[in-house]
Design an enzyme around this catalytic site. Structure first.
Site, PDB file in Angstrom:
ATOM      1  N   HIS A  62     -11.982  -3.533  -6.760  1.00  0.00           N
ATOM      2  CA  HIS A  62     -10.683  -3.331  -6.102  1.00  0.00           C
ATOM      3  C   HIS A  62     -10.710  -1.967  -5.426  1.00  0.00           C
ATOM      4  O   HIS A  62     -10.430  -0.936  -6.042  1.00  0.00           O
ATOM      5  CB  HIS A  62      -9.566  -3.421  -7.163  1.00  0.00           C
ATOM      6  CG  HIS A  62      -8.183  -3.331  -6.595  1.00  0.00           C
ATOM      7  ND1 HIS A  62      -7.085  -3.886  -7.217  1.00  0.00           N
ATOM      8  CD2 HIS A  62      -7.708  -2.750  -5.463  1.00  0.00           C
ATOM      9  CE1 HIS A  62      -5.997  -3.658  -6.495  1.00  0.00           C
ATOM     10  NE2 HIS A  62      -6.346  -2.952  -5.431  1.00  0.00           N
TER      11      HIS A  62
ATOM     12  N   ASP B 198      -8.928   1.559  -6.346  1.00  0.00           N
ATOM     13  CA  ASP B 198      -7.891   1.208  -5.366  1.00  0.00           C
ATOM     14  C   ASP B 198      -8.026   2.041  -4.085  1.00  0.00           C
ATOM     15  O   ASP B 198      -8.608   1.570  -3.116  1.00  0.00           O
ATOM     16  CB  ASP B 198      -6.494   1.354  -5.998  1.00  0.00           C
ATOM     17  CG  ASP B 198      -5.436   0.462  -5.370  1.00  0.00           C
ATOM     18  OD1 ASP B 198      -5.773  -0.340  -4.472  1.00  0.00           O
ATOM     19  OD2 ASP B 198      -4.261   0.563  -5.780  1.00  0.00           O
TER      20      ASP B 198
ATOM     21  N   HIS C 195      -3.234  -9.251  -4.563  1.00  0.00           N
ATOM     22  CA  HIS C 195      -2.485  -8.253  -5.334  1.00  0.00           C
ATOM     23  C   HIS C 195      -1.247  -8.959  -5.885  1.00  0.00           C
ATOM     24  O   HIS C 195      -0.508  -9.614  -5.124  1.00  0.00           O
ATOM     25  CB  HIS C 195      -2.030  -7.105  -4.432  1.00  0.00           C
ATOM     26  CG  HIS C 195      -3.101  -6.126  -4.062  1.00  0.00           C
ATOM     27  ND1 HIS C 195      -4.286  -6.493  -3.507  1.00  0.00           N
ATOM     28  CD2 HIS C 195      -3.140  -4.763  -4.161  1.00  0.00           C
ATOM     29  CE1 HIS C 195      -5.022  -5.405  -3.281  1.00  0.00           C
ATOM     30  NE2 HIS C 195      -4.347  -4.342  -3.667  1.00  0.00           N
TER      31      HIS C 195
ATOM     32  N   GLU D 198       1.717  -5.762  -9.505  1.00  0.00           N
ATOM     33  CA  GLU D 198       1.549  -4.297  -9.433  1.00  0.00           C
ATOM     34  C   GLU D 198       2.952  -3.699  -9.559  1.00  0.00           C
ATOM     35  O   GLU D 198       3.287  -3.078 -10.570  1.00  0.00           O
ATOM     36  CB  GLU D 198       0.894  -3.893  -8.104  1.00  0.00           C
ATOM     37  CG  GLU D 198       0.754  -2.385  -7.913  1.00  0.00           C
ATOM     38  CD  GLU D 198       0.213  -1.999  -6.524  1.00  0.00           C
ATOM     39  OE1 GLU D 198       0.262  -2.824  -5.598  1.00  0.00           O
ATOM     40  OE2 GLU D 198      -0.251  -0.835  -6.379  1.00  0.00           O
TER      41      GLU D 198
HETATM   42  N1  ADE Z   1      -3.124  -1.288   0.108  1.00  0.00           N
HETATM   43  C1  ADE Z   1      -3.863  -0.253  -0.279  1.00  0.00           C
HETATM   44  N2  ADE Z   1      -3.617   0.028  -1.567  1.00  0.00           N
HETATM   45  C2  ADE Z   1      -2.712  -0.871  -2.007  1.00  0.00           C
HETATM   46  C3  ADE Z   1      -2.062  -1.105  -3.244  1.00  0.00           C
HETATM   47  N3  ADE Z   1      -2.282  -0.344  -4.323  1.00  0.00           N
HETATM   48  N4  ADE Z   1      -1.165  -2.102  -3.319  1.00  0.00           N
HETATM   49  C4  ADE Z   1      -0.920  -2.856  -2.240  1.00  0.00           C
HETATM   50  N5  ADE Z   1      -1.495  -2.683  -1.071  1.00  0.00           N
HETATM   51  C5  ADE Z   1      -2.389  -1.698  -0.933  1.00  0.00           C
HETATM   52 ZN    ZN Z   2      -5.069  -2.387  -3.967  1.00  0.00          ZN
END
Ligand code: ADE
Ligand code: ZN
Length: 339
Positions: free
Chosen positions: A17, A278, A197, A200
Site C-alpha cells: 500500500h 501509504d 481503500h 480508513e
Molecule cells: N491517496 C493517497 N493516500 C490516500 C489515503 N490514505 N487514503 C485515500 N486516498 C489516498
Molecule cells: Zn492509501
C-alpha cells in the site's frame, strides 16, 4: 539496537500500500518545481514540512494533489519512482506493489502514457538493477464520477499488459464502493485483480461493499472493520488481507497516537494484517519505519513481527512459488533471532 529492531532490519519485506505520488519528498518537490518552472506556494523545504499537519484525510489530500503538480515529464515520474526504489533497497524491501493515480495527472493535461511510461521504466530498472520485484496498480479517484473512471480505463486499455490491477482511493466518506460497482465489474471482466481503500475513515459498511460489490482481493486500510464482529469473522475466515498503514492513521487522526493503534488486535483476531507506509513523504516514514515504530510503541514480539512480515508475502501478488520461498527465508532469519 534492540533485538526487535535488528529482526525488522534483517527480514526481507514487501510493501502493498504505497501511493507513488505520496513518495514526493519536499526536496524533490522543489527540484522538480525549479526544473519545470512551476511556482510553489512555499519558500523552503522546511515550510513545506511545517504544512504537513493534517486534521483528517481531506486536509492531507488537498496538499497531496497540489504537490503532484510539479510532476510533468516522463523523467519526473521516473525519478520519483526510482528514488522510492532506492529507499526500498536500503530498507530490505524486496517486493513492492504501488498505486498510481492517473486522474491526478490527466486532469492537469499530462498524458496517461507519460505517467505510465516513467513509472514503468523505473520499475523495470528496479527489477534489473536492484532485484526488487513489483506490481503496478492503477487507482481510481473516488471523489470523481464513475464515468470519469470509465474514461480512465479507456486510456489504460492499450496498456493493460503493463498494469497489474486496479484500486480505489481519495476522499472516502460520501463516496462508497457501490458508486464504482459497474466500473469494477468491467475491470473484473478484463481480468484485472481489484483492491479498494475502505474502512480508513469510512464505516464497516464500506468494507462489506468492497468485498461484495467490487469483489476485491485486498482491503486497503480496513482498520474500522473492528467495529463489526460479523465483518471481522468474514475477513478472518477468508484470510482477506488488510493493508494497514500505521503512521498514516496517526497523521490523519484515525488514531491519536501510535500506541493506540489496533494493529496487534487485528493480528490477535486472526486477520491477515500487513504493514505499509501509504504516503511516506507526508507521514514521516517508509515501511521499515512503520515496522520499527509499531514494534516500539506497541511492544510487538518477535513472533508478531514475523507474522506481519509473512502476511505481507502471503497477501502479495507474487507467484505462489516465490511467496513460499520468501516466507521460508523469513523463517530461517527469524530462527537466528530465536523467534
Ligand atoms: N491517496 C493517497 N493516500 C490516500 C489515503 N490514505 N487514503 C485515500 N486516498 C489516498
Ligand atoms: Zn492509501
Amino acid at each position: 539496537m534492540t533485538q526487535q529492531e535488528a529482526l525488522i532490519r534483517a527480514l526481507p519485506k514487501v510493501e502493498l500500500h504505497l501511493h507513488i505520488e505520496g513518495t514526493l519528498e519536499p526536496e524533490m518537490m522543489f527540484e522538480l518545481a525549479r526544473r519545470n518552472g512551476v511556482k510553489l506556494p512555499y519558500d523552503s523545504v522546511e515550510a513545506v514540512r511545517k504544512a504537513y499537519d493534517f486534521s483528517n484525510l481531506q486536509s492531507f489530500l488537498d496538499l497531496y494533489y497540489a504537490g503532484a503538480g510539479v510532476l510533468i515529464t516522463e523523467q519526473d515520474f521516473y525519478d520519483l519512482t526510482w528514488a522510492y526504489l532506492k529507499r526500498c533497497q536500503a530498507d530490505n524491501v524486496v517486493h513492492t506493489e504501488i498505486f498510481f493515480d492517473p486522474q491526478t495527472h490527466t486532469e492537469r493535461g499530462i498524458a496517461f502514457e507519460t505517467v505510465l511510461a516513467g513509472i514503468r521504466r523505473a520499475l523495470d530498472d528496479g527489477r534489473a538493477q536492484l532485484r526488487i520485484s513489483s506490481r503496478l496498480i492503477m487507482s481510481f479517484l473516488r471523489h470523481l464520477s464513475e464515468e470519469d473512471g470509465f474514461r480512465t480505463l479507456e486510456m489504460a486499455r492499450p496498456h493493460l499488459d503493463r498494469i497489474d490491477g486496479v484500486g480505489l482511493d481519495s476522499s472516502e466518506v460520501g463516496h462508497p464502493p457501490s458508486k464504482f460497482a459497474r466500473l469494477f465489474a468491467e475491470c473484473k471482466a478484463l481480468g484485472l485483480p481489484r483492491v479498494a481503500h475502505a474502512g480508513e475513515e469510512g464505516p464497516p459498511e464500506y468494507v462489506w461493499e468492497a468485498l461484495d460489490l467490487l469483489d476485491v482481493c485486498r482491503i486497503d486500510h480496513g482498520v474500522r472493520a473492528l467495529e463489526d464482529g460479523k465483518l471481522v469473522e468474514r475477513l478472518a475466515e477468508t484470510r482477506m488481507p488488510l493493508t494497514v498503514c500505521p503512521f498514516s492513521n496517526v497523521k490523519l487522526r484515525v488514531f491519536d497516537k501510535l500506541s493506540d493503534h489496533t494493529l496487534r488486535v487485528l493480528l490477535q483476531k486472526g486477520l491477515c494484517a500487513t504493514v505499509n507506509s501509504d504516503d511516506p513523504a507526508y507521514f514521516g516514514g517508509y515501511v521499515q519505519d512503520n515496522y520499527l515504530g509499531c514494534a516500539r510503541e506497541l511492544g510487538l514480539s518477535g513472533g508478531e513481527i514475523l507474522q506481519l512480515v509473512k502476511n505481507g508475502f502471503e497477501a502479495s501478488w507474487l507467484e505462489e512459488g516465490e511467496r513460499g520461498w520468501w516466507m521460508g527465508e523469513c523463517d530461517i532469519i527469524a530462527e537466528k533471532f530465536g523467534v
